[in-house]
Motif scaffolding. Structure first.
Motif, short mmCIF file in Angstrom:
data_model
loop_
_atom_site.label_atom_id
_atom_site.label_comp_id
_atom_site.label_asym_id
_atom_site.label_seq_id
_atom_site.Cartn_x
_atom_site.Cartn_y
_atom_site.Cartn_z
N ASP A 165 -55.74 -155.19 109.05
CA ASP A 165 -54.95 -154.51 108.02
C ASP A 165 -55.77 -154.33 106.75
N ILE A 166 -55.51 -153.20 106.08
CA ILE A 166 -56.15 -152.88 104.81
C ILE A 166 -55.07 -152.80 103.74
N PRO A 167 -55.19 -153.53 102.63
CA PRO A 167 -54.14 -153.50 101.61
C PRO A 167 -54.11 -152.18 100.85
N ALA A 168 -53.06 -151.99 100.08
CA ALA A 168 -52.88 -150.79 99.27
C ALA A 168 -53.91 -150.74 98.15
N GLY A 169 -54.28 -149.50 97.76
CA GLY A 169 -55.05 -149.27 96.55
C GLY A 169 -56.48 -149.77 96.55
N VAL A 170 -57.12 -149.81 97.72
CA VAL A 170 -58.50 -150.29 97.78
C VAL A 170 -59.39 -149.28 98.49
N ILE A 171 -60.70 -149.42 98.28
CA ILE A 171 -61.70 -148.73 99.08
C ILE A 171 -62.19 -149.74 100.11
N ALA A 172 -62.16 -149.33 101.37
CA ALA A 172 -62.61 -150.22 102.45
C ALA A 172 -63.60 -149.45 103.32
N VAL A 173 -64.67 -150.12 103.73
CA VAL A 173 -65.74 -149.45 104.48
C VAL A 173 -66.32 -150.40 105.51
N GLY A 174 -67.02 -149.83 106.49
CA GLY A 174 -67.86 -150.61 107.38
C GLY A 174 -67.33 -150.81 108.78
N ASN A 175 -68.13 -151.54 109.56
CA ASN A 175 -67.80 -151.88 110.93
C ASN A 175 -68.13 -153.35 111.14
N PRO A 176 -67.11 -154.21 111.12
CA PRO A 176 -65.70 -153.90 110.92
C PRO A 176 -65.40 -153.56 109.47
N CYS A 177 -64.36 -152.76 109.27
CA CYS A 177 -63.97 -152.29 107.94
C CYS A 177 -63.52 -153.46 107.07
N ARG A 178 -64.10 -153.52 105.86
CA ARG A 178 -63.77 -154.58 104.91
C ARG A 178 -63.50 -153.96 103.54
N VAL A 179 -62.68 -154.63 102.77
CA VAL A 179 -62.37 -154.17 101.43
C VAL A 179 -63.63 -154.27 100.57
N LEU A 180 -63.98 -153.15 99.93
CA LEU A 180 -65.12 -153.11 99.02
C LEU A 180 -64.66 -153.47 97.61
N ARG A 181 -63.57 -152.79 97.17
CA ARG A 181 -63.05 -153.06 95.83
C ARG A 181 -61.72 -152.34 95.66
N GLU A 182 -61.04 -152.65 94.57
CA GLU A 182 -59.82 -151.93 94.21
C GLU A 182 -60.17 -150.58 93.61
N ILE A 183 -59.26 -149.63 93.77
CA ILE A 183 -59.39 -148.34 93.10
C ILE A 183 -58.73 -148.49 91.74
N THR A 184 -59.46 -148.09 90.67
CA THR A 184 -58.94 -148.27 89.31
C THR A 184 -58.96 -146.94 88.56
N ASP A 185 -58.45 -146.95 87.37
CA ASP A 185 -58.44 -145.75 86.53
C ASP A 185 -59.86 -145.28 86.20
N ALA A 186 -60.83 -146.18 86.28
CA ALA A 186 -62.22 -145.80 86.04
C ALA A 186 -62.74 -144.84 87.12
N ASP A 187 -62.03 -144.74 88.24
CA ASP A 187 -62.42 -143.81 89.32
C ASP A 187 -61.93 -142.39 89.07
N ARG A 188 -61.16 -142.19 88.02
CA ARG A 188 -60.61 -140.86 87.73
C ARG A 188 -61.75 -139.87 87.45
N VAL A 189 -61.71 -138.69 88.09
CA VAL A 189 -62.72 -137.65 87.86
C VAL A 189 -62.10 -136.40 87.24
N LEU A 190 -60.81 -136.22 87.39
CA LEU A 190 -60.14 -135.04 86.82
C LEU A 190 -59.42 -135.47 85.53
N HIS A 191 -60.18 -135.55 84.47
CA HIS A 191 -59.66 -136.10 83.21
C HIS A 191 -58.74 -135.15 82.48
#
Length: 195
Positions: A165-191
């Protein structure tokens, strides 16, 4: 209890049962028709995909080619987009939320088979459900195994194999897939637009 009822209940069922086989043939016929349509045949595509899937929300789009075992165990929410070469082995129920983006070459595998060869050779399998929350983005060439839940707003990186399972609001990558980090407002690109 029929084999279809066993499948729908999440029990081991005989995948070579005649009724199950007929369901797969029906799905394959609809899939072949869908994949053969011209890009401008929107009405026909909509009719076929609605006949194939368990439920489909408004303004969803599947880019051909697609493949399902049954189709009837797939349920997709409004405004979701599925890119080309999507494969859903839907022995178990697959719930895809609203506003989900699915990249090309994504596969969802719900069936599991007995580990002992003599049991596996009987044709019995079990479908484990998959649940993908609203606003999820699944990158290209991701594989999702049965029994998995991906939380709302998660992003799964291209090429990942999701085995837990992958929790809400995160970036997850890999094999096996693991949580990399939370997605935050700092990720906003359309300001200059409202969220």
């Amino acid at each position: 209890m029929t084999q279809r009822e066993r499948r729908q209940a999440g029990l081991y069922f005989c995948a070579i049962d005649a009724e199950i086989h007929e369901e797969r043939l029906r799905a394959q016929d609809l899939i072949q028709r869908y994949n053969a349509l011209r890009p401008d045949q929107h009405e026909e595509a909509n009719e076929i995909i609605h006949s194939l899937l368990g439920t489909m929300g408004e303004r969803c789009h599947f880019v051909p080619p697609i493949f399902f075992d049954y189709g009837s165990n797939v349920h997709i929410g409004d405004f979701s987009f599925v890119n080309s070469n999507f494969t859903a082995l839907d022995a178990g129920r697959i719930d895809i939320g609203r506003h989900v983006f699915i990249g090309p070459n994504v596969s969802i595998y719900t069936p599991t088979h007995p580990l002992l060869a003599e049991e596996r050779n009987t044709g019995y399998e079990q479908g484990k459900p998959v649940k993908i929350g609203d606003n999820v983005w699944i990158g290209g060439s991701v594989t999702i195994l049965g029994g998995i839940t991906i939380g709302e707003g998660a992003v799964i990186g291209a090429g990942s194999v999701v085995t837990r399972d992958i929790p809400a609001g995160v970036i997850a990558v890999g094999n096996p897939c693991r949580v990399l980090r939370e997605i935050t407002d700092a990720d906003r690109v359309l300001h200059d637009i409202e969220p």
